[in-house]
Design a protein around this motif. Sequence first.
Motif, short mmCIF file in Angstrom:
data_model
loop_
_atom_site.label_atom_id
_atom_site.label_comp_id
_atom_site.label_asym_id
_atom_site.label_seq_id
_atom_site.Cartn_x
_atom_site.Cartn_y
_atom_site.Cartn_z
N ARG A 179 0.86 -1.19 0.00
CA ARG A 179 0.00 0.00 0.00
C ARG A 179 0.89 1.24 0.00
NH1 ARG A 179 -4.77 -0.80 4.35
NH2 ARG A 179 -5.69 0.89 3.12
N GLY A 180 0.55 2.20 -0.83
CA GLY A 180 1.34 3.41 -0.92
C GLY A 180 1.70 3.72 -2.36
N ILE A 181 2.60 4.69 -2.53
CA ILE A 181 3.06 5.07 -3.87
C ILE A 181 4.04 4.02 -4.37
CG2 ILE A 181 4.26 6.82 -5.23
CD1 ILE A 181 3.30 8.89 -3.15
N LEU A 182 3.71 3.40 -5.49
CA LEU A 182 4.53 2.31 -6.02
C LEU A 182 5.53 2.80 -7.06
CD1 LEU A 182 1.78 -0.44 -6.52
CD2 LEU A 182 3.24 -0.04 -4.52
N ALA A 183 5.14 3.80 -7.84
CA ALA A 183 6.01 4.30 -8.90
C ALA A 183 5.48 5.63 -9.40
CB ALA A 183 6.09 3.31 -10.06
N HIS A 184 6.39 6.44 -9.96
CA HIS A 184 5.97 7.67 -10.61
C HIS A 184 6.97 8.00 -11.71
CE1 HIS A 184 8.93 9.28 -7.73
NE2 HIS A 184 8.17 8.79 -6.77
N ARG A 185 6.48 8.66 -12.75
CA ARG A 185 7.31 9.08 -13.86
C ARG A 185 6.91 10.49 -14.26
NH1 ARG A 185 9.94 5.78 -12.26
NH2 ARG A 185 10.91 3.96 -13.23
N LEU A 186 7.92 11.34 -14.47
CA LEU A 186 7.70 12.74 -14.82
C LEU A 186 8.42 13.08 -16.11
CD1 LEU A 186 8.36 14.37 -11.31
CD2 LEU A 186 6.15 13.69 -12.26
N HIS A 187 7.86 14.02 -16.87
CA HIS A 187 8.48 14.47 -18.10
C HIS A 187 8.23 15.97 -18.28
CE1 HIS A 187 9.31 10.45 -19.74
NE2 HIS A 187 8.15 10.09 -19.22
N SER A 188 9.05 16.60 -19.11
CA SER A 188 8.81 17.97 -19.54
C SER A 188 9.45 18.19 -20.90
CB SER A 188 9.36 18.99 -18.53
OG SER A 188 10.78 18.90 -18.46
N ASP A 189 8.92 19.17 -21.64
CA ASP A 189 9.47 19.51 -22.95
C ASP A 189 9.14 20.98 -23.21
OD1 ASP A 189 10.21 19.83 -25.60
OD2 ASP A 189 9.53 17.83 -26.20
N GLY A 190 10.16 21.83 -23.03
CA GLY A 190 9.98 23.26 -23.13
C GLY A 190 9.77 23.80 -24.53
#
Length: 323
Positions: A179-190
Motif C-alpha cells: 500500500r502506498g506510492i509504487l512508482a511515478h514518472r515525470l516528463h517535460s518539454d519546453g
Amino acid sequence: MIRARIIGTGSYLPADVVSNAALAARVDTSDEWIVERTGIRQRHIAAEGEFTSDLGVAAARRALANAGLDAADIDLIIVATATPDQTFPACATVIQHKLGMVHGVAFDIAAVCSGFLYALSVADALITSGAHRAALVIGAETFSRLLDWEDRTTCVLFGDGAGAVVLRAETGTGANTDRGILAHRLHSDGRYNDLLFVDGGPGSTGTTGKLRMKGKEVFRHAVTNLAGVVAETLDTIGLSASDVAWIIPHQANLRILEGTARKLGLPMDRVVVTVDRHANTSAASVPLALDTAVGDGRIQPGDLLLLEAMGGGFTWGAAAVRW
C-alpha cells in the motif's frame, strides 16, 4: 523498504458557483457549446480577498482530519500552484503559518496542471529516503485571476479550488502489492511553451499576465503524452492497464479523458470524472478528483490507482498508488 502511503484526503471549492449560462451572459458562448466541447457545466470562483493559501489551508485541514492527524504530526508541506498569493515567499510557508506550524519544511512547486504529480513525487522521494515522516501535499489554485474574461476559448475552461493528501512513512515489502506510492514518472518539454502559457511575469513584464492557449494542439499532445506516461509507469512495476481499478486524471477536458482512456483500452466507468463540476483547476484537479472518489466510496483498500496529468511547459507525469 519504506513506502509513502496516502492516509488522508481533503478538498475545498469556493462558495461562488458560476454556471455556463452565467458565463454566456458575459461572453459569446452557450451552455451547449461548452458542454459539447469540454464536458464542463460549472466552475467555482474564489471570492474577493480569498487567496490560494486560504483554499489550500481548508483542503489541508480536511485531509488532516481524514487522516486522524493534526499539523503537529506533519514535517513537510509541498504546495503545487501557479497562482501563489505573492511572488514570494512560497505559498507553502503561508499555509504552514496558517496551520500554526513553526517546524518542518515548506516549499512550492511550479509545474502548472502537472504540479500535484510533481509534488507527490518529491514528497515520496523525501519520505522513502528517511528525511521526512509525514507530509501534506497540496494542489491549490485561483486560476480565475489569470484569465482573460473576454476570451471565450479559455475563460470557460478554468476554475478555482484546492485538494490535499497526507502521506506517511510505512514499512513495505517492495512488492507491487504494497500500500502506498509504487512508482511515478515525470516528463517535460519546453519546446511547447507557446501552446499554453501566461503572457507575463515578474522577471519579464512585471505583471501577472493572462493565460493563452492553443487548444487543438494541446489536446493532441495531451492524449498521446498521458497514455504514454501511464503505460511507462505501470511497466515500471510490472503491471498493465487491466490491473488498474481507477484512473484519477487531471480534469482538463472530458474529451481528453475519453481519448486517453481509449488509448489505454479502458472503459470510462473506470475513470474518475469531476471536470463537469469544477472545470480545470490546474494543480488542484487531481487531488480534488481523488478526494471525491474516496469520499463516495468508489476507492477501496487494495485498489490500484493511476494518477496522471499534463500542463503548460509542457510538463506531464503519472503515479501508481496502491490504496
